[in-house]
Design a protein around this motif. Structure first.
Motif, PDB file in Angstrom:
ATOM      1  N   VAL A 117       3.108  -9.426   5.849  1.00  0.00           N
ATOM      2  CA  VAL A 117       2.389  -8.559   6.797  1.00  0.00           C
ATOM      3  C   VAL A 117       2.866  -7.111   6.675  1.00  0.00           C
ATOM      4  CG1 VAL A 117       2.101  -8.026   9.246  1.00  0.00           C
ATOM      5  CG2 VAL A 117       1.808 -10.374   8.449  1.00  0.00           C
ATOM      6  N   LEU A 118       4.194  -6.918   6.614  1.00  0.00           N
ATOM      7  CA  LEU A 118       4.727  -5.557   6.500  1.00  0.00           C
ATOM      8  C   LEU A 118       4.266  -4.900   5.203  1.00  0.00           C
ATOM      9  CD1 LEU A 118       8.388  -5.933   7.842  1.00  0.00           C
ATOM     10  CD2 LEU A 118       6.497  -4.699   8.896  1.00  0.00           C
ATOM     11  N   SER A 119       4.277  -5.676   4.103  1.00  0.00           N
ATOM     12  CA  SER A 119       3.883  -5.121   2.809  1.00  0.00           C
ATOM     13  C   SER A 119       2.406  -4.740   2.803  1.00  0.00           C
ATOM     14  CB  SER A 119       4.157  -6.136   1.695  1.00  0.00           C
ATOM     15  OG  SER A 119       5.508  -6.524   1.718  1.00  0.00           O
ATOM     16  N   ILE A 120       1.564  -5.601   3.403  1.00  0.00           N
ATOM     17  CA  ILE A 120       0.125  -5.297   3.455  1.00  0.00           C
ATOM     18  C   ILE A 120      -0.102  -4.032   4.293  1.00  0.00           C
ATOM     19  CG2 ILE A 120      -2.121  -6.107   4.302  1.00  0.00           C
ATOM     20  CD1 ILE A 120      -0.954  -9.008   3.821  1.00  0.00           C
ATOM     21  N   LEU A 121       0.566  -3.961   5.455  1.00  0.00           N
ATOM     22  CA  LEU A 121       0.390  -2.793   6.331  1.00  0.00           C
ATOM     23  C   LEU A 121       0.885  -1.525   5.646  1.00  0.00           C
ATOM     24  CD1 LEU A 121       1.326  -4.189   9.864  1.00  0.00           C
ATOM     25  CD2 LEU A 121      -0.937  -3.629   8.966  1.00  0.00           C
ATOM     26  N   ARG A 122       1.984  -1.657   4.897  1.00  0.00           N
ATOM     27  CA  ARG A 122       2.532  -0.478   4.209  1.00  0.00           C
ATOM     28  C   ARG A 122       1.515   0.075   3.212  1.00  0.00           C
ATOM     29  NH1 ARG A 122       8.191  -0.447   0.788  1.00  0.00           N
ATOM     30  NH2 ARG A 122       8.223   1.767   0.311  1.00  0.00           N
ATOM     31  N   ILE A 123       0.883  -0.824   2.452  1.00  0.00           N
ATOM     32  CA  ILE A 123      -0.104  -0.376   1.471  1.00  0.00           C
ATOM     33  C   ILE A 123      -1.350   0.161   2.176  1.00  0.00           C
ATOM     34  CG2 ILE A 123      -1.639  -1.133  -0.389  1.00  0.00           C
ATOM     35  CD1 ILE A 123       0.535  -3.244  -1.061  1.00  0.00           C
ATOM     36  N   TRP A 124      -1.805  -0.557   3.207  1.00  0.00           N
ATOM     37  CA  TRP A 124      -3.051  -0.166   3.891  1.00  0.00           C
ATOM     38  C   TRP A 124      -2.875   1.171   4.610  1.00  0.00           C
ATOM     39  CZ3 TRP A 124      -4.637  -0.139   9.253  1.00  0.00           C
ATOM     40  CH2 TRP A 124      -6.028   0.001   9.424  1.00  0.00           C
ATOM     41  N   LEU A 125      -1.712   1.335   5.286  1.00  0.00           N
ATOM     42  CA  LEU A 125      -1.468   2.580   6.011  1.00  0.00           C
ATOM     43  C   LEU A 125      -1.236   3.745   5.052  1.00  0.00           C
ATOM     44  CD1 LEU A 125       0.813   1.249   8.873  1.00  0.00           C
ATOM     45  CD2 LEU A 125      -1.492   2.166   9.116  1.00  0.00           C
ATOM     46  N   GLY A 126      -0.752   3.437   3.842  1.00  0.00           N
ATOM     47  CA  GLY A 126      -0.479   4.483   2.863  1.00  0.00           C
ATOM     48  C   GLY A 126      -1.738   4.975   2.162  1.00  0.00           C
TER      49      GLY A 126
ATOM     50  N   SER B  45       3.836 -13.828  -1.036  1.00  0.00           N
ATOM     51  CA  SER B  45       4.474 -12.807  -0.195  1.00  0.00           C
ATOM     52  C   SER B  45       5.339 -11.883  -1.038  1.00  0.00           C
ATOM     53  CB  SER B  45       5.340 -13.472   0.879  1.00  0.00           C
ATOM     54  OG  SER B  45       4.551 -14.264   1.710  1.00  0.00           O
ATOM     55  N   ILE B  46       6.107 -12.476  -1.970  1.00  0.00           N
ATOM     56  CA  ILE B  46       6.968 -11.656  -2.834  1.00  0.00           C
ATOM     57  C   ILE B  46       6.104 -10.753  -3.718  1.00  0.00           C
ATOM     58  CG2 ILE B  46       8.656 -11.754  -4.724  1.00  0.00           C
ATOM     59  CD1 ILE B  46       9.690 -14.362  -3.428  1.00  0.00           C
ATOM     60  N   PHE B  47       4.979 -11.287  -4.212  1.00  0.00           N
ATOM     61  CA  PHE B  47       4.080 -10.498  -5.049  1.00  0.00           C
ATOM     62  C   PHE B  47       3.550  -9.289  -4.278  1.00  0.00           C
ATOM     63  CE2 PHE B  47      -0.229  -9.490  -6.570  1.00  0.00           C
ATOM     64  CZ  PHE B  47       0.052  -9.209  -7.902  1.00  0.00           C
ATOM     65  N   ILE B  48       3.129  -9.506  -3.025  1.00  0.00           N
ATOM     66  CA  ILE B  48       2.612  -8.388  -2.219  1.00  0.00           C
ATOM     67  C   ILE B  48       3.726  -7.384  -1.928  1.00  0.00           C
ATOM     68  CG2 ILE B  48       1.417  -7.747  -0.086  1.00  0.00           C
ATOM     69  CD1 ILE B  48       0.311 -10.595   0.032  1.00  0.00           C
ATOM     70  N   ALA B  49       4.962  -7.892  -1.717  1.00  0.00           N
ATOM     71  CA  ALA B  49       6.099  -6.999  -1.457  1.00  0.00           C
ATOM     72  C   ALA B  49       6.399  -6.141  -2.686  1.00  0.00           C
ATOM     73  CB  ALA B  49       7.321  -7.821  -1.055  1.00  0.00           C
ATOM     74  N   VAL B  50       6.302  -6.753  -3.884  1.00  0.00           N
ATOM     75  CA  VAL B  50       6.508  -6.003  -5.130  1.00  0.00           C
ATOM     76  C   VAL B  50       5.445  -4.913  -5.252  1.00  0.00           C
ATOM     77  CG1 VAL B  50       6.347  -6.181  -7.658  1.00  0.00           C
ATOM     78  CG2 VAL B  50       7.719  -7.830  -6.374  1.00  0.00           C
ATOM     79  N   ALA B  53       6.217  -2.099  -2.985  1.00  0.00           N
ATOM     80  CA  ALA B  53       7.396  -1.328  -3.388  1.00  0.00           C
ATOM     81  C   ALA B  53       7.024  -0.174  -4.309  1.00  0.00           C
ATOM     82  CB  ALA B  53       8.405  -2.244  -4.063  1.00  0.00           C
ATOM     83  N   GLY B  54       5.786  -0.207  -4.838  1.00  0.00           N
ATOM     84  CA  GLY B  54       5.328   0.921  -5.639  1.00  0.00           C
ATOM     85  C   GLY B  54       5.132   0.575  -7.100  1.00  0.00           C
ATOM     86  N   PRO B  55       4.494   1.497  -7.849  1.00  0.00           N
ATOM     87  CA  PRO B  55       4.153   1.223  -9.250  1.00  0.00           C
ATOM     88  C   PRO B  55       5.376   0.953 -10.127  1.00  0.00           C
ATOM     89  CG  PRO B  55       3.606   3.502  -8.634  1.00  0.00           C
ATOM     90  CD  PRO B  55       4.016   2.806  -7.385  1.00  0.00           C
ATOM     91  N   LYS B  60       7.860  -3.153 -13.670  1.00  0.00           N
ATOM     92  CA  LYS B  60       9.006  -3.926 -14.154  1.00  0.00           C
ATOM     93  C   LYS B  60       8.634  -5.394 -14.357  1.00  0.00           C
ATOM     94  CE  LYS B  60      12.725  -1.954 -11.853  1.00  0.00           C
ATOM     95  NZ  LYS B  60      13.713  -2.132 -10.765  1.00  0.00           N
ATOM     96  N   TYR B  61       7.743  -5.887 -13.473  1.00  0.00           N
ATOM     97  CA  TYR B  61       7.389  -7.311 -13.524  1.00  0.00           C
ATOM     98  C   TYR B  61       5.993  -7.550 -14.077  1.00  0.00           C
ATOM     99  CZ  TYR B  61      11.406  -7.581 -10.416  1.00  0.00           C
ATOM    100  OH  TYR B  61      12.656  -7.475  -9.881  1.00  0.00           O
ATOM    101  N   SER B  62       5.243  -6.476 -14.374  1.00  0.00           N
ATOM    102  CA  SER B  62       3.838  -6.688 -14.728  1.00  0.00           C
ATOM    103  C   SER B  62       3.678  -7.440 -16.045  1.00  0.00           C
ATOM    104  CB  SER B  62       3.085  -5.356 -14.761  1.00  0.00           C
ATOM    105  OG  SER B  62       3.302  -4.700 -15.972  1.00  0.00           O
ATOM    106  N   SER B  63       4.676  -7.322 -16.951  1.00  0.00           N
ATOM    107  CA  SER B  63       4.564  -8.085 -18.201  1.00  0.00           C
ATOM    108  C   SER B  63       4.681  -9.584 -17.927  1.00  0.00           C
ATOM    109  CB  SER B  63       5.645  -7.642 -19.196  1.00  0.00           C
ATOM    110  OG  SER B  63       6.922  -7.853 -18.654  1.00  0.00           O
ATOM    111  N   LEU B  64       5.343  -9.938 -16.804  1.00  0.00           N
ATOM    112  CA  LEU B  64       5.423 -11.355 -16.418  1.00  0.00           C
ATOM    113  C   LEU B  64       4.099 -11.803 -15.801  1.00  0.00           C
ATOM    114  CD1 LEU B  64       7.164 -13.966 -15.893  1.00  0.00           C
ATOM    115  CD2 LEU B  64       7.683 -12.968 -13.666  1.00  0.00           C
ATOM    116  N   PHE B  65       3.529 -10.935 -14.899  1.00  0.00           N
ATOM    117  CA  PHE B  65       2.262 -11.290 -14.262  1.00  0.00           C
ATOM    118  C   PHE B  65       1.157 -11.449 -15.308  1.00  0.00           C
ATOM    119  CE2 PHE B  65       3.959  -8.538 -10.552  1.00  0.00           C
ATOM    120  CZ  PHE B  65       4.675  -9.613 -10.050  1.00  0.00           C
TER     121      PHE B  65
END
Lengths: 127, 134
Positions: A117-126, B45-50, B53-55, B60-65
């Motif tokens: 949820v935090l990651s989605i909001l971070r991207i959406w808000l950005g 969830s980890i994928f969305i967090a990555v 975290a930015g481009p 760093k992981y896109s060659s794995l994806f």
């Protein structure tokens, strides 16, 4: 007139209904219906975004529709997943092991749901 | 609890005394696929967090994806997801008391397993060819 027909032994052992089975049953199915609607949208979103790489995925989540689909999906999925895991844990484990696994299932569900949820909001808000 | 039980006859329908049949297989697969999907949710969830975290982190992981491992991961996750989805819809139809006749229930069990495999192959093929063409 007696209204409690349970034997003294059954009362001591504490066996019997926990009274929340109907809620568990209905909530599991309501979350399943939400997932049945969002899963096709999620798969389509991933497939449409994948060719664009990083920009493709971010663009999808930056759109309000994409963020809404993802937020609804991860919320329903972790709710439904925890509900299903609870069911399996109750079937196969007893005592302390059962308590520990139920706690792990709950903490992992809440933790990774919040991460998503935090990651989605971070991207959406950005956007 | 059952430690001083000497009777060798089966007490309840355990797996080892049952002849395998399609609805039993789909019941076990439904539970197993549900647990597998919970693990897939952690990965999503980890994928969305990555992604968040930015481009730099994503690259760093896109060659794995975008590797055969990534394609196989998509294939497995989508196949299991589509199976669990279709079987779940059937469970809700069953809850209403319909489609419970043994012949129909068994036939649908096999049909859903085959359909999920076909859909997973098709979607993975479409995904891999669209990514390859980009």
């Amino acid at each position: 007139m007696a209204t409690d027909f349970r034997t003294p032994m059954s009362r001591v052992k504490g066996h019997g209904s926990a009274q929340d089975g109907t809620h568990h049953y209905i909530a599991h199915r309501v979350s399943a219906i939400i997932l049945a609607i969002t899963v096709p949208l999620l798969i389509w979103g991933i497939m449409a975004s994948a060719p664009g790489g990083f920009d493709g995925f971010v663009e999808y989540i930056e759109s309000t529709f994409g963020a809404l689909v993802l937020l609804t999906f991860v919320t329903a999925a972790f709710y439904h997943g925890r509900s299903g895991l609870t069911e399996s844990i109750l079937d196969y484990f007893q005592g302390g092991k059962r308590m520990a696994l139920l706690l792990v299932a709950t903490l992992v569900s809440i933790g990774f749901w919040l991460l998503a949820v935090l990651s989605i909001l971070r991207i959406w808000l950005g956007a | 609890m059952g430690s001083n039980w000497n009777d060798k006859r089966p007490m309840s329908p355990h797996l080892q005394v049952w002849r395998w049949h399609p609805t039993m297989l789909s019941s076990i697969l439904h539970r197993a696929s549900g647990i597998a999907l919970f693990l897939a949710m952690i990965k999503l969830s980890i994928f969305i967090a990555v992604l968040a975290a930015g481009p730099g982190t994503f690259m760093k992981y896109s060659s794995l994806f975008y590797s055969p491992i990534g394609a196989f991961g998509f294939f497995a996750a989508v196949g299991i997801l589509v199976y669990h989805l279709m079987n779940g819809i059937r469970h809700m139809i069953w809850d209403s008391g319909r489609l419970l006749a043994p012949k129909i229930a068994n036939g649908l069990s096999i049909a859903i397993i085959i359909a999920a495999a076909i859909i997973a192959v098709l979607l993975t093929y479409i995904l891999v060819s669209s990514v390859g063409g980009a």
